[in-house]
Motif scaffolding. Structure first.
Motif, PDB file in Angstrom:
ATOM      1  N   ARG A   1     -74.794 -58.771   2.690  1.00  0.00           N
ATOM      2  CA  ARG A   1     -74.210 -59.185   3.969  1.00  0.00           C
ATOM      3  C   ARG A   1     -74.304 -58.010   4.934  1.00  0.00           C
ATOM      4  O   ARG A   1     -73.875 -56.914   4.616  1.00  0.00           O
ATOM      5  N   VAL A   2     -74.881 -58.236   6.119  1.00  0.00           N
ATOM      6  CA  VAL A   2     -74.979 -57.186   7.125  1.00  0.00           C
ATOM      7  C   VAL A   2     -74.112 -57.483   8.342  1.00  0.00           C
ATOM      8  O   VAL A   2     -73.816 -56.576   9.115  1.00  0.00           O
ATOM      9  N   GLN A   3     -73.723 -58.722   8.529  1.00  0.00           N
ATOM     10  CA  GLN A   3     -72.757 -59.130   9.538  1.00  0.00           C
ATOM     11  C   GLN A   3     -72.068 -60.375   8.990  1.00  0.00           C
ATOM     12  O   GLN A   3     -72.450 -60.885   7.943  1.00  0.00           O
TER      13      GLN A   3
ATOM     14  N   ILE B   1     -86.074 -61.232   4.115  1.00  0.00           N
ATOM     15  CA  ILE B   1     -85.721 -62.428   4.865  1.00  0.00           C
ATOM     16  C   ILE B   1     -84.324 -62.235   5.411  1.00  0.00           C
ATOM     17  O   ILE B   1     -83.417 -61.814   4.691  1.00  0.00           O
ATOM     18  N   LEU B   2     -84.165 -62.535   6.677  1.00  0.00           N
ATOM     19  CA  LEU B   2     -82.867 -62.500   7.320  1.00  0.00           C
ATOM     20  C   LEU B   2     -82.368 -63.939   7.382  1.00  0.00           C
ATOM     21  O   LEU B   2     -83.057 -64.814   7.904  1.00  0.00           O
ATOM     22  N   ILE B   3     -81.193 -64.179   6.822  1.00  0.00           N
ATOM     23  CA  ILE B   3     -80.614 -65.519   6.800  1.00  0.00           C
ATOM     24  C   ILE B   3     -79.360 -65.506   7.668  1.00  0.00           C
ATOM     25  O   ILE B   3     -78.483 -64.663   7.483  1.00  0.00           O
ATOM     26  N   THR B   4     -79.311 -66.420   8.622  1.00  0.00           N
ATOM     27  CA  THR B   4     -78.131 -66.547   9.468  1.00  0.00           C
ATOM     28  C   THR B   4     -77.641 -67.992   9.387  1.00  0.00           C
ATOM     29  O   THR B   4     -78.428 -68.908   9.198  1.00  0.00           O
ATOM     30  N   TYR B   5     -76.336 -68.153   9.534  1.00  0.00           N
ATOM     31  CA  TYR B   5     -75.802 -69.503   9.489  1.00  0.00           C
ATOM     32  C   TYR B   5     -74.594 -69.623  10.389  1.00  0.00           C
ATOM     33  O   TYR B   5     -73.917 -68.639  10.704  1.00  0.00           O
TER      34      TYR B   5
ATOM     35  N   ALA C   1     -71.447 -49.314  13.817  1.00  0.00           N
ATOM     36  CA  ALA C   1     -70.669 -49.337  12.586  1.00  0.00           C
ATOM     37  C   ALA C   1     -71.423 -50.035  11.456  1.00  0.00           C
ATOM     38  O   ALA C   1     -72.470 -50.619  11.668  1.00  0.00           O
ATOM     39  N   LYS C   2     -70.843 -49.993  10.304  1.00  0.00           N
ATOM     40  CA  LYS C   2     -71.424 -50.584   9.097  1.00  0.00           C
ATOM     41  C   LYS C   2     -72.770 -49.944   8.794  1.00  0.00           C
ATOM     42  O   LYS C   2     -73.831 -50.468   9.126  1.00  0.00           O
TER      43      LYS C   2
END
Length: 96
Positions: free
Chosen positions: A33-35, A3-7, A84-85
């Motif tokens: 955390r990916v971003q 699941i990708l969670i964005t806020y 990056a990352k």
């Protein structure tokens, strides 16, 4: 399932800054955390409900937003990363 969670939490006041920290802290407990405001989480259905309930109790739905993207169990071919990352293997071994 992945699941990708964005806020997006409004930080116009100290209450918003507090909510932002709480949302991030809760997401860290469940995923990577990916971003800045994006987390990848491997969760089962009961964990999804628990996390969603916790996050909804933190945010102010009048000024903040929260999104869940359900990528399922066969997510390997659904995610591409560039730049990056360096990416990580979500279900790989974690060394502490």
């Amino acid at each position: 399932m992945l699941i990708l969670i964005t806020y997006d939490v409004s930080t116009q006041n100290s209450g918003g800054k507090r909510r932002l920290r709480k949302v991030a802290k809760e997401c860290v407990n469940y995923g990577q955390r990916v971003q800045n405001s994006v987390f990848e989480c491997i969760l089962d259905p009961s964990q999804v409900l628990l996390l969603k309930d916790k996050l909804l109790s933190i945010i102010d739905t009048e000024v903040d937003s929260l999104r869940f993207y359900y990528l399922g169990n066969n997510y390997a071919n659904k995610v591409e990363h560039f730049g990056a990352k360096v990416g990580y293997e979500a279900e790989g071994v974690l060394m502490v």
